[in-house]
Write an enzyme that holds these catalytic residues in place. Structure first.
Site, short mmCIF file in Angstrom:
data_model
loop_
_atom_site.label_atom_id
_atom_site.label_comp_id
_atom_site.label_asym_id
_atom_site.label_seq_id
_atom_site.Cartn_x
_atom_site.Cartn_y
_atom_site.Cartn_z
N TRP A 101 0.83 -1.21 0.00
CA TRP A 101 0.00 0.00 0.00
C TRP A 101 0.85 1.25 0.00
CZ3 TRP A 101 -4.30 -0.35 -2.16
CH2 TRP A 101 -5.09 -1.50 -2.03
N ASP A 171 -2.12 6.76 6.12
CA ASP A 171 -3.20 5.93 5.57
C ASP A 171 -3.54 4.90 6.65
OD1 ASP A 171 -4.80 4.08 4.31
OD2 ASP A 171 -3.41 3.67 2.66
N LYS A 195 -12.93 -1.47 5.62
CA LYS A 195 -12.25 -2.42 6.49
C LYS A 195 -12.83 -2.38 7.89
CE LYS A 195 -9.50 -2.53 2.87
NZ LYS A 195 -8.30 -1.84 2.47
C1 LIG Z 1 -7.78 -1.32 1.24
C2 LIG Z 1 -6.69 -0.32 1.37
C3 LIG Z 1 -6.50 0.69 0.41
C4 LIG Z 1 -7.35 0.80 -0.82
O1 LIG Z 1 -8.55 1.40 -0.56
P1 LIG Z 1 -9.59 1.72 -1.74
O2 LIG Z 1 -10.83 2.00 -0.99
O3 LIG Z 1 -9.68 0.52 -2.62
O4 LIG Z 1 -9.09 2.90 -2.47
C5 LIG Z 1 -5.47 1.58 0.61
N1 LIG Z 1 -4.68 1.52 1.68
C6 LIG Z 1 -4.81 0.57 2.62
C7 LIG Z 1 -3.90 0.53 3.79
C8 LIG Z 1 -5.82 -0.39 2.48
O5 LIG Z 1 -5.97 -1.34 3.41
#
Ligand SMILES: *Cc1c(COP(=O)(O)O)cnc(C)c1O
Length: 359
Positions: A101, A171, A195
């Protein structure tokens, strides 16, 4: 019949939340309409959005010096939206590279400015967080970006990096709301909802107000944090139903005692699984102990040929979505807030049974 869904995302939601949403589907609070059918500017939906924001602020103890934005675009959208909003008047941003990521974040940010990878665990196969003392930060950088929890590699920060006066951007898509968080140490926190927050389609941005003056002129209005803050996140139509369900999740978390209480549950769930992994040589966990994620637990079987029988037996026992990401292989159990400890117990029992059969 509900099953134990170990999906990395979209992931399980708390059952009481789904039941409440179902009960209110056709008629929310006597209005004769469902939330999906409401005007986002009507008083009913505005009350839902205001309550969701207030509850999120209470859960995370977010100060008045931060904006809370309910946007769209997901965390991958934010990979571009963050640099667009923060690069103004700056030339370089520092990124810490800890896995799949952060790799995506780095690549995207490079379209908007110069990126310095200040530290990386690539040489160690992304099995750890690089020690703060090894980071080569740029003085006067626009910001320092981290991925708080690498959902694929299962590597998590259990500490908050001190990066001096430069804004720390994180993030937190896959571990926000899993434990209390010192929001005041961050410049910007962002997370896709699917999530640990609610349905896909909602992206939460928590941004310190003094950072809202740095947007590049090319920033689209829908993704311009200052413009969205001025419009209460309603410059465009927000993802109304996702905000409503996220609000129910916030109420569910508060009713259980908030983040300190959910953290204790998450610690207990993760311990159960990691103790099982540590108590055998049959299954292995690639991640350095102190950096192990409480939310995403990758593990391997001794022979990839055993993966399919393991997954098949898990499915027969009501457990799905345990296959690891293709870039890592093996298994991955995602055990977010909504996964009950019974699900982890069932998984550990199946792992022990499988080992007795094949070990
Ligand atoms: C799932 C995830 C993403 C992607 O998110 P989207 O909603 O598909 O844009 C980005 N960063 C992390 C850490 C994730 O777990």
């Amino acid at each position: 019949m509900r099953i134990f869904n170990f999906s990395p995302g979209p992931a399980m939601l708390p059952e009481p939340v789904l039941r409440e949403a179902a009960a209110e589907m056709l008629d929310w609070h006597g209005t004769g309409m469902g939330v999906m059918e409401m005007s986002h500017r009507g008083k009913e939906f505005v009350s839902i959005a205001d309550k969701a924001e207030a509850d999120l602020r209470a859960l995370l103890a977010i100060g008045d010096d931060y904006e809370v934005l309910f946007l769209q675009g997901g965390a991958i959208g934010e990979n571009a939206i963050v640099p667009m909003n923060l690069f103004g008047g700056h030339t370089v941003a520092d990124y810490i590279h800890t896995g799949e990521w952060s790799k995506k974040s780095i690549k995207e940010a490079g379209k908007y400015g110069r990126v310095n990878v200040a530290a990386s665990s690539e040489a160690d196969g992304f099995t750890r967080i690089p020690e703060r003392s090894t980071w080569r930060l740029t003085p006067g950088a626009a910001y320092v970006h981290i991925c708080g929890n690498e959902t694929i590699g299962g590597v998590e920060y259990h500490w908050t990096p001190d990066v001096g006066g430069v804004p720390l951007v994180a993030d937190m898509s896959s571990h926000i709301l899993s434990r209390p968080l010192p929001v005041g140490k961050y410049g910007v926190i962002y997370a896709g909802a699917q999530k640990n927050i609610g349905p896909a389609g909602l992206t939460i941005v928590i941004a310190r107000k003094d950072l809202l003056d740095r947007a590049l002129p090319i920033t689209p209005s829908a993704f311009h944090w200052k413009e969205q803050a001025a419009a209460d996140s309603m410059l465009n139509t927000p993802p109304t139903y996702a905000i409503y369900v996220a609000g129910l999740v916030f109420e569910w978390l508060l009713a259980q005692g908030g983040l300190p209480a959910i953290e204790q549950k998450n610690i207990a769930k993760a311990k159960l699984l990691y103790d099982c992994l540590d108590g055998t040589r049959f299954f292995t966990s690639p991640v350095r102990r102190e950096d192990r994620s409480r939310m995403n637990v990758p593990f391997k079987l001794p022979d990839p040929a055993l993966d399919e029988p393991f997954l098949k037996g898990a499915k027969e026992r009501g457990m799905v979505q345990l296959k690891g990401h293709r870039s890592v292989g093996g298994m991955r159990a995602s055990i977010y807030n909504a996964m009950p400890i019974e699900g982890v117990r069932a998984l550990v029992e199946w792992m022990k049974e499988f080992e007795r059969k094949h070990g």
